[in-house]
Design a protein around this motif. Sequence first.
Motif, short mmCIF file in Angstrom:
data_model
loop_
_atom_site.label_atom_id
_atom_site.label_comp_id
_atom_site.label_asym_id
_atom_site.label_seq_id
_atom_site.Cartn_x
_atom_site.Cartn_y
_atom_site.Cartn_z
N UNK A 1 -5.89 -11.19 20.75
CA UNK A 1 -5.26 -11.21 19.43
C UNK A 1 -4.51 -9.90 19.24
N UNK A 2 -3.26 -9.98 18.83
CA UNK A 2 -2.46 -8.78 18.63
C UNK A 2 -2.51 -8.33 17.18
N UNK A 3 -2.35 -7.03 16.99
CA UNK A 3 -2.36 -6.47 15.64
C UNK A 3 -1.09 -6.89 14.90
N UNK A 4 -1.25 -7.13 13.62
CA UNK A 4 -0.16 -7.58 12.78
C UNK A 4 -0.20 -6.78 11.49
N UNK A 5 0.96 -6.60 10.87
CA UNK A 5 1.08 -5.85 9.64
C UNK A 5 1.82 -6.69 8.60
N UNK A 6 1.81 -6.19 7.36
CA UNK A 6 2.61 -6.78 6.29
C UNK A 6 3.64 -5.75 5.83
N UNK A 7 4.76 -6.24 5.33
CA UNK A 7 5.78 -5.40 4.69
C UNK A 7 5.93 -5.92 3.27
N UNK A 8 5.98 -5.00 2.30
CA UNK A 8 6.11 -5.40 0.89
C UNK A 8 6.96 -4.37 0.16
N UNK A 9 7.78 -4.84 -0.79
CA UNK A 9 8.54 -3.93 -1.63
C UNK A 9 7.60 -3.20 -2.57
N UNK A 10 7.84 -1.92 -2.75
CA UNK A 10 7.05 -1.10 -3.68
C UNK A 10 7.88 -0.96 -4.96
N UNK A 11 7.83 -1.98 -5.78
CA UNK A 11 8.67 -2.07 -6.98
C UNK A 11 8.26 -1.03 -8.01
N UNK A 12 9.26 -0.34 -8.57
CA UNK A 12 9.01 0.64 -9.62
C UNK A 12 8.63 2.01 -9.12
N UNK A 13 8.64 2.21 -7.81
CA UNK A 13 8.30 3.50 -7.22
C UNK A 13 9.52 4.01 -6.46
N UNK A 14 9.84 5.29 -6.65
CA UNK A 14 11.04 5.86 -6.03
C UNK A 14 10.77 6.77 -4.84
N UNK A 15 9.50 7.08 -4.56
CA UNK A 15 9.20 7.98 -3.44
C UNK A 15 7.75 7.78 -2.99
N UNK A 16 7.47 8.27 -1.79
CA UNK A 16 6.10 8.22 -1.28
C UNK A 16 5.19 9.04 -2.19
N UNK A 17 5.68 10.20 -2.63
CA UNK A 17 4.88 11.06 -3.52
C UNK A 17 4.52 10.32 -4.81
N UNK A 18 5.45 9.53 -5.33
CA UNK A 18 5.18 8.76 -6.55
C UNK A 18 4.11 7.69 -6.29
N UNK A 19 4.14 7.05 -5.12
CA UNK A 19 3.12 6.06 -4.76
C UNK A 19 1.75 6.73 -4.66
N UNK A 20 1.70 7.89 -4.02
CA UNK A 20 0.43 8.63 -3.90
C UNK A 20 -0.11 8.97 -5.29
N UNK A 21 0.76 9.45 -6.18
CA UNK A 21 0.35 9.79 -7.55
C UNK A 21 -0.13 8.55 -8.30
N UNK A 22 0.57 7.44 -8.14
CA UNK A 22 0.18 6.19 -8.81
C UNK A 22 -1.20 5.76 -8.32
N UNK A 23 -1.42 5.82 -6.99
CA UNK A 23 -2.72 5.45 -6.44
C UNK A 23 -3.83 6.34 -6.99
#
Length: 137
Positions: A1-23
């Motif tokens: 079995x091979x590893x698989x990932x998902x891709x998703x839009x991060x709506x309402x977030x403008x940067x990785x730093x903003x995602x980290x802060x939101x989390x």
Amino acid sequence: MSRLHLVKLCVGVDSVAELVAWNAQHESGEGGHTTRMTPRRGDELLDGGSLYWVIRGQIACRQRLLALRPVTDGDGISRCRLVLDSTVVPVAPRPYRAFQGWRYLADKDAPPDLADAPGNAAMPEEMKRELAALGLI
């Protein structure tokens, strides 16, 4: 079995730093994201797979997938909770056009994590985007 990932839009977030802060603001309980559909290839996703976030038109970071949990929303509609590791890992930015929902991403097609080389961590995200657009990182 091979590893698989998902891709998703991060709506309402403008940067990785903003995602980290939101989390960080929403850390009470199990971290993750609720989506409408349950991935059918769950075994492959949970074998080391990640959720890759598209921010401002580029795959920018990822969070490891820990579990897929069925949930029911306030209207009684079945959903899927993507349980995510709290660590947000920046990846080499890669353009990705807008779409609805999520998409599968084969391990061979996943962008590499950004190396912790001197300068990468301190480099502004906008500069990383520009360098990626030029094919330099």
